[in-house]
Motif scaffolding. Sequence first.
Motif, mmCIF file in Angstrom:
data_model
loop_
_atom_site.group_PDB
_atom_site.id
_atom_site.type_symbol
_atom_site.label_atom_id
_atom_site.label_comp_id
_atom_site.label_asym_id
_atom_site.label_seq_id
_atom_site.Cartn_x
_atom_site.Cartn_y
_atom_site.Cartn_z
ATOM 1 N N LEU A 55 0.802 -1.216 0.000
ATOM 2 C CA LEU A 55 0.000 0.000 0.000
ATOM 3 C C LEU A 55 0.839 1.272 0.000
ATOM 4 C CD1 LEU A 55 -2.865 -1.000 2.456
ATOM 5 C CD2 LEU A 55 -2.944 -0.885 -0.040
ATOM 6 N N ARG A 85 -2.386 -7.411 2.450
ATOM 7 C CA ARG A 85 -1.813 -6.090 2.280
ATOM 8 C C ARG A 85 -0.737 -5.817 3.317
ATOM 9 N NH1 ARG A 85 -5.884 -6.739 -0.014
ATOM 10 N NH2 ARG A 85 -7.006 -7.667 1.681
ATOM 11 N N GLY A 88 1.554 1.231 3.762
ATOM 12 C CA GLY A 88 0.517 2.223 3.506
ATOM 13 C C GLY A 88 0.378 3.262 4.597
ATOM 14 N N GLU A 90 -1.887 5.882 7.056
ATOM 15 C CA GLU A 90 -2.992 5.613 7.978
ATOM 16 C C GLU A 90 -4.357 5.750 7.311
ATOM 17 O OE1 GLU A 90 -4.665 7.281 12.235
ATOM 18 O OE2 GLU A 90 -2.576 7.609 11.726
ATOM 19 N N THR A 92 -5.207 5.462 4.083
ATOM 20 C CA THR A 92 -5.427 4.385 3.110
ATOM 21 C C THR A 92 -5.716 3.074 3.834
ATOM 22 O OG1 THR A 92 -4.063 5.499 1.466
ATOM 23 C CG2 THR A 92 -4.407 3.117 1.190
ATOM 24 N N ARG A 93 -4.975 2.777 4.881
ATOM 25 C CA ARG A 93 -5.251 1.563 5.662
ATOM 26 C C ARG A 93 -6.668 1.593 6.227
ATOM 27 N NH1 ARG A 93 -0.180 2.679 7.896
ATOM 28 N NH2 ARG A 93 -1.176 3.154 9.879
ATOM 29 N N LEU A 97 -9.521 -1.184 5.349
ATOM 30 C CA LEU A 97 -10.174 -1.953 6.407
ATOM 31 C C LEU A 97 -11.681 -1.697 6.444
ATOM 32 C CD1 LEU A 97 -7.482 -1.476 9.207
ATOM 33 C CD2 LEU A 97 -7.932 -3.549 7.890
ATOM 34 N N HIS A 109 -4.248 -7.183 6.738
ATOM 35 C CA HIS A 109 -3.210 -6.153 6.635
ATOM 36 C C HIS A 109 -2.101 -6.450 7.626
ATOM 37 C CE1 HIS A 109 -1.017 -2.396 7.118
ATOM 38 N NE2 HIS A 109 -1.323 -2.224 5.860
ATOM 39 N N SER A 111 2.266 -5.389 8.716
ATOM 40 C CA SER A 111 3.262 -4.319 8.678
ATOM 41 C C SER A 111 4.245 -4.490 7.531
ATOM 42 C CB SER A 111 4.042 -4.262 10.000
ATOM 43 O OG SER A 111 3.169 -3.925 11.046
#
Length: 144
Positions: A55, A85, A88, A90, A92-93, A97, A109, A111
């Motif tokens: 991401l 994933r 990325g 914050e 976009t995450r 989600l 997702h 790290s």
Amino acid sequence: MAWSMNFEYDAPNDVVTAHFTDCILSNEADVLRWRREVEEHLSKYPGKVDLLINLDGLVVKFTAGRVFGKERREVLERYTHRSYRFGGDEMTRMFVLTSGAINGAAVNHYSTRDEALAALQAEREALRKRGFSPFGGGFVGSKA
């Protein structure tokens, strides 16, 4: 740098990794461009793939979040068996989600790529132990 994306096939792990550079999705037109380009890349594979998505370099702005969720789900359903994933920003995450929960798309997702790959491999192994093909046939590199 200018908007770009690339998809690399990792043969030893039988997985495709998506990388984005300056793909900033601010509106519906940006999201539709993103979808077209992702589909262009993924349609080159002979069947559905397992996908790791970096991401970093993909930015989903609030103004594109709702349409991104819908388009993302449709692309993943059509071209992937499963997706994980990593990285990325914050915002976009959060959209990944949230849209995953709303639209029924995977929200896996992690790290790092290594963590995402390990989770993918664990899912494949769990399916294998239950007697299911982890690829569903026709997967890149599968013997089916």
